[in-house]
Design a protein around this motif. Sequence first.
Motif: not given
Lengths: 99, 669, 173
Positions: B335-350, B494-500
């Motif tokens: 669970a912790g690692m999964f949160h790490l992954m999802t956090h990477a996505f939305f935080k870098s997007l933010l 935009r190309v970078a932000m869209a996949p995230l």
Amino acid sequence: MDIGWFVVLSAFIFCIGAAGVLTRRNPLVVLLCLELMLNAGNLALVAFARMHGNQAGQVFALIVMVVAACEVVIGLGIIVAMYRNRLPIDVDEMSELRG
Amino acid sequence: MSATTYGWLILAFPLAGLLVISFGWRVLPGRTPGWIASGAIGLSFLSSIGAAIKLDDRPEDARALVDTAYTYAATGNFRVNLAILVDPLAIFMCLVVSGVSFLIHVYSVAYMSGDRGFARFFAYMNFFVFSMLLLVLASNFVLLIVGWAFVGAASYLLIAFWYRRETATAAGIKAFVINVIGDVGLVIAAFLILDKTGSLDYLTVFAKAGEVFPSNDGTVVAICLLLLVGAFAKSAQLPLHTWLPDAMEGPTPVSALIHAATMVTAGVYPIARTHVLFELAPTAQDVSAILGTATLVFAASVAVVVTDLKRVIAYSTMSQIGYMVLGVSVGAYGAGMFHLMTHAFFKSLLFMCAGSVIAAMAGNQDLDRMGGFRKAMPFTFVTFLIGALALSGFPLTSGFFSKDEVLAFTINRGGGYLALAVLGYLAAAVTAFYAFRLVFRVFYGEPVEEARELQSGGMAHHAPANPMTGESEDTDVGFPGPEHHVAERALPMRVAMAPLALLSVVAGALSIPGVTDAVENFLDPSFADSRFHNTMPSDGAQLLDLVVGGLMSIAGITLAYHLYVRRPGTARVIQERFAGLHRFLVNKWYFDELYDLLIVRPLAMAGSFGQRVVETDFVQGTIVGGATGVVRVGTSMARAVQTGYLRAYALLLLTGVLGLVLYFLISSS
Amino acid sequence: MWFEQFLFFVTAIGALGGALGVVMLRNPFYSVLALVVHLLALAVLFLLLRAEFLAAAQVVVYASAVMVLYVFVVAYIGGADEPLRPEGGPLATFGPLFAAALAIELSIAVLGTGLEAVDTRGADIGPDFGAPGQIGALLLRRFLVPFEGASFLLLMAAVGAVVLARRRRGLEA
């Protein structure tokens, strides 16, 4: 004469020469006293040569005389140079080698 | 090609990128260094995929592969190898790191163009990714420490990228110093491990740990606490967290990469990796869980009041990593690692969206001066909204599943952990609140001047200045470049932000409880020797927790909506009513001042004492001066003998002769 | 034998007197003359010790050539009378003191020694003992190197003296 007398005499002459070197201020006289000491040495050498019957002592004394002559020459040269450069002829004034 | 070959390739590509850019930057035209760097990371990502596939081909219990390239040191039984460990945990981290880094590199090509240090930036970024991957792929503690130190150095270089800004260099130094404190902890932990188990290799240590350490033994607790020191320094958890907000001085892509996706997660990784040791020291696990939760709450509380856009997001990072730390401390590694992954996505997007907004504001980061960008920057608005929803854990986003999975596991542990879980849920509500505080303040309301300029086709331009102190700057090397790039006008961004954005929404599908457990299953072999291996909460409990989590997030969003959209100005009223509390929160609970008082000032005083008394007076004065003084006095006494008088010398001669004759006289009698 | 002893004492007194004269006379010219007397006395002593060639050399070389050098220099410089008590301070008192101490030590050494030969007249020697022939043979055979060294030394001294005493100005010729 016992050889001992000669050697004692040489000792006295040597010490008189030493006293002269220490007390006199004229460099010329200092050189003269130096001559005294050398001669005292010569006397002792010859006395011992006589004692052992070995002439090597006399030859030694001869060479000492040569050396003394050379030393006198140089010493007097220095004194003449001092005089020429108008320096005072006094060993106490020649103290530039002080540390 | 085998999995380990892919492993070496994962490391080789960023290193090659670094070298090419470092040596060839003068001849590479325009934006080429950026594309080279992105390409290198892209290839690294592909290698990670290859490694993952190869790893999957193997049977479940044979997925920990070590490959040694070179033996650094070998004495007796002890060997230190340059070796990588390719196992599911490592590859998972590599995928996340290289994937997100690739997108950030692409974003930076547009964001940083026009900056005079463009090539240097990408060299540093590649160096950073290389170090991070080295840290993750290391198979022994030595290489871990090497990667750790490199990452610290890279973070310093990147935070202080605009090196002519004094605030930036001060922030870089602060980050580096706190990192070093972590390094010390890590190194001492490694010493203790070596002392007790005789090896520094992961697999050997973990195999022997059970025999060597009785449960909750003093040494193993010490080792784990020291590892926590290291982890907390890197991940900016209490009490070593003060560097993270200041680190926002770096360019926005740096914040996205380092302070959202990678470096800060470099603290969570070792706790997960050394879970064997942690499970032997429940005390340390408890400490870790408590501190993680404390950070959660602390960061959430500060994020509510801070007015600098990037700093709010930074505190949110701190808070979310608290969740990850909590997760790996209670045994919920997957669970912790999964949160790490999802956090990477939305935080870098933010962060990327924040970069776009800051560019629109011509470098200004003050939340109080922003508003109404919704019509002017539609793409940024949509992606920011998606990121905020994921951060809040809005139902069906990836953040929803990951955060609540962590909390579900926590509840499942029972006992005192229930309290931690409750705090976690409350903080989730607060998280939703401040996330949408940002959304509403930046994008809703009256459009500010910069927004109107953007809408009319131009872009605001102010005289270049330091956003924190307002000092004016120029745009030459060492300062930000003159151009500002918004996502709406730069394709690479935009190309970078869209996949995230996409991943922030759909990644949740990887771990729907009861339906798919892809992440858990992938990581299973790495955690097969964990005590908590099969203690998963029941599906019913998980669904309940999901519902509670969803409610919390909706509650937070609604509150934010009321405060900022329905009745704007309410926030100001509340702020005045609770002025004392507000001040306390805005000053980050006075942690910086506390550290200044407890640590910085005493050290400074010790330093100046050392300089004044020890160095100047004692060493220079007494020892050196004393030695020279003694020599000087001695020599001047010796000099006194050389009077320069001939007769004095003659007297000395004579005295010597006297002595000699006396001696011979006496010895012959 | 009595003549020998008598001659010895007379000459010894002459030598000591000359020595004391060198040290204590104020005018450097008188000192030079006192030294001449001393050297002549020493020559006689050499004769007593059967060193005839050496005695002759002493008179010819030392008492005349070297002393003439001294006389020249004294004439050039103009010996000024020195004050009776030199202001040497401690040196003036310690100098003679130490010299006296040395004299006593050496006397004790000589007289107190158990060497029998010192108490005798010396070994038996042939008639040619101090003759020039013998000395010459020794110089050219056994002591050739010191002999040559001494001549070299004389050369160096001569050159050195010229260098020391030349005039600096007017040397362009």
